[in-house]
Design an enzyme around this catalytic site. Structure first.
Site, PDB file in Angstrom:
ATOM      1  N   GLU A 334      12.439  -0.454   6.026  1.00  0.00           N
ATOM      2  CA  GLU A 334      13.147  -1.503   5.286  1.00  0.00           C
ATOM      3  C   GLU A 334      14.674  -1.350   5.312  1.00  0.00           C
ATOM      4  OE1 GLU A 334       9.830  -2.795   2.022  1.00  0.00           O
ATOM      5  OE2 GLU A 334      10.881  -0.909   1.614  1.00  0.00           O
TER       6      GLU A 334
HETATM    7  C1  ACM Z   1       7.211   1.204   2.609  1.00  0.00           C
HETATM    8  O1  ACM Z   1       6.251   0.796   1.923  1.00  0.00           O
HETATM    9  N1  ACM Z   1       8.393   0.620   2.490  1.00  0.00           N
HETATM   10  C2  ACM Z   1       7.079   2.306   3.537  1.00  0.00           C
END
Ligand code: ACM
Length: 527
Positions: A334
């Site tokens: 992310e």
């Molecule tokens: C995640 O759930 N951002 C690895």
């Protein structure tokens, strides 16, 4: 393999039948609508590779000793002492630990030439003369001891039914992750989770130590990370952090239970707590406000600044020094505020730094879209709606030799709600009932995308804590779903929900006895 599995299934079935005849708690009760209780060998979770109940068993009683000889191996002695501790509370027996292999009792036998599979395999044999646990390593003996616990009653002295188990894991990596960044959990709370996991042969604890909302581990060369960056959490609570001694103590505690700790410092995103602690970690030189919400993807380390790499080097160096396990997890998920080219350049350098500190990289599977370093392990957290291109990148990395840890969010994310009634948790990957967490095959899960079975190092169940702040909620979300993780990681399979769900139900009294707050999920036939 198919034939072998069927044979194992038959052995388990026969075991159940034989034990039914011998064991008063195994009587079928035709006509009352409930399934017959499972015999002890058929209750084991995770299911062993092979089990055969045969003949009379060994009565564990006031005279029972635990023998850890011969040879006086110190580690075997420690395994014996730990097993004695675990058996004393439920049985109420003294169970002294003694040296010397001769005589009756519970015997722990370390044998480098034992015919067992791998470093974690073991054999368990029970007859009226005693119970013998044999393994090539102390880890194997530890796992054997956990199996033995399940062959004894939940409370009071009892008899280990006669028979034999030969067992070894399907996957080398069987992990659980806990996010102590979104909400702070103490090392004592995490020890309790380690005990709960280790009894089901989970062998890895991945600790998500840092995120936007808090930095939870003391770093001497950057003290404000913990002292300031640790002072926040989701919802505005006080947060907290672990001292290095607390971390080392937890790592040692886990290690004694053959659970390796994999620490994660998430980067280049998920770093607001660091950027609030040190202005110099921001491209504009201005410290950020601490953050207590649950958005993701807004923070990024300053990829073009040399100071960023000094920071990573010092943080990962200190972490590597106090982590005996082979892995350092560097996140990489992310990173929505880091342009793709910057992300790849940053991850190149972060991976080099991990290597320089003598560790192997683990990263979330987004690293596959950059340049995973030789040997780097990718942790897949996609789900049924993950796109083909993303899966193809993961498959390409797997084919190039990168081992995969599978944590499909719609199967193994323990922070996903079970169903509409679940109060804590999120649901962005959908609901994950107990059956869904278990009823899939890690070996073939990404086969359609081109991932060979041989690339699967194992499985891990992450527990993110945006909405989870208490021990009770942690346990409620983990249990009984984390048993599915344990079963998928250890047992040969194939998945059979109806058989497995009865074994989960059989664990209910054990979870109760350990005061574990679990969800009495409606898809499990609890008695
Ligand atoms: C995640 O759930 N951002 C690895």
């Amino acid at each position: 393999m198919r034939v072998l599995r069927r044979t194992l299934g038959t052995l388990l079935f026969l075991g159940a039948a034989v034990s039914c005849a011998a064991s008063p708690d195994a009587d079928a009760r035709p006509g009352d609508g409930r399934p017959a209780a499972l015999a002890p060998y058929a209750q084991l979770l995770p299911a062993p590779a092979s089990a055969r109940a045969e003949g009379p068993g060994y009565a564990v009683g006031a005279g029972t000793v635990i023998r850890t000889g011969p040879g006086g191996d110190e580690e075997v002695r420690r395994v014996g002492e730990l097993l004695a501790d675990q058996l004393r509370a439920p049985s109420g027996l003294p169970l002294p630990v003694v040296d010397g292999a001769g005589g009756d009792g519970i015997r722990l036998r370390l044998d480098a030439g034992a015919e067992v599979t791998g470093v974690e395999g073991y054999r368990l044999e029970a007859d009226p003369g005693g119970v013998t646990l044999t393994a090539r390593t102390p880890a194997g003996l530890f796992h054997a001891g956990q199996t033995l616990r399940q062959l004894l009653p939940v409370a009071g002295p009892g008899t280990v039914p006669g028979g034999e188990i030969t067992d070894a894991p399907r996957f080398a990596y069987r992990g659980a992750m806990l996010d102590i960044a979104r909400h702070h959990f103490t090392a004592e709370q995490v020890k309790r989770y380690v005990d709960q996991l280790a009894q089901y042969k989970v062998n890895t604890l991945h600790l998500h130590l840092t995120d936007d909302q808090g930095w939870r581990i003391a770093i001497d060369s950057w003290p404000r990370l913990a002292e300031y960056g640790g002072g926040s959490e989701v919802g505005g609570g006080p947060g907290g952090y672990w001292t290095k001694d607390e971390y080392r103590d937890l790592v040692a505690y886990a290690g004694e239970r053959y659970v390796d700790v994999v620490p994660e410092i998430d980067m280049p995103g998920h770093v607001n707590a660091a950027q609030a602690s040190y202005a110099e970690l921001n491209c504009d030189g201005k410290a950020r406000e601490r953050y207590t919400g649950i958005k993701v993807g807004f923070s990024s380390l300053c990829v073009g600044k040399e100071r960023t790499y000094e920071f990573i080097d010092e943080v990962l160096g200190e972490l590597a020094d106090m982590t005996p396990g082979r892995y350092l997890h560097i996140g990489g998920d992310e990173a929505h505020s880091t342009p793709a080219a910057d992300y790849a350049a940053f991850m190149d350098r972060a991976q080099q730094i991990v290597g320089r500190h003598g560790k192997t990289v683990v990263a979330w599977h987004q690293l596959a879209t950059a340049r995973p370093a030789p040997g780097a392990v990718l942790q897949y957290w996609g789900h049924d709606r993950t796109g083909a291109a993303e899966k193809a990148a993961v498959a390409a990395a797997a084919k190039a030799g990168h081992p995969l840890i599978l944590s499909p969010a719609d199967r193994l994310y323990l922070d996903m709600k079970y169903d509409l009634t679940t109060k804590p948790g999120l649901a962005w990957a959908g609901f994950v009932p107990v059956r869904r967490a278990y009823d899939w095959n890690p070996g073939t899960y990404l086969a359609a995308a081109g991932v060979p079975q041989s690339a699967v190092l194992g499985v891990e169940a992450p527990l993110w804590t945006e909405t989870i702040a208490t021990r009770a909620d942690l346990e409620f979300m983990a249990f009984p779903r984390v048993l599915g993780l344990a079963e998928l990681g250890w047992s040969q399979g194939p998945a059979d929900w109806s058989e497995y769900s009865r074994r989960v139900a059989a664990q209910g009294p054990r979870l109760d006895a350990q005061d574990i707050t679990y969800y009495r999920a409606p898809d499990v036939p609890w008695s």
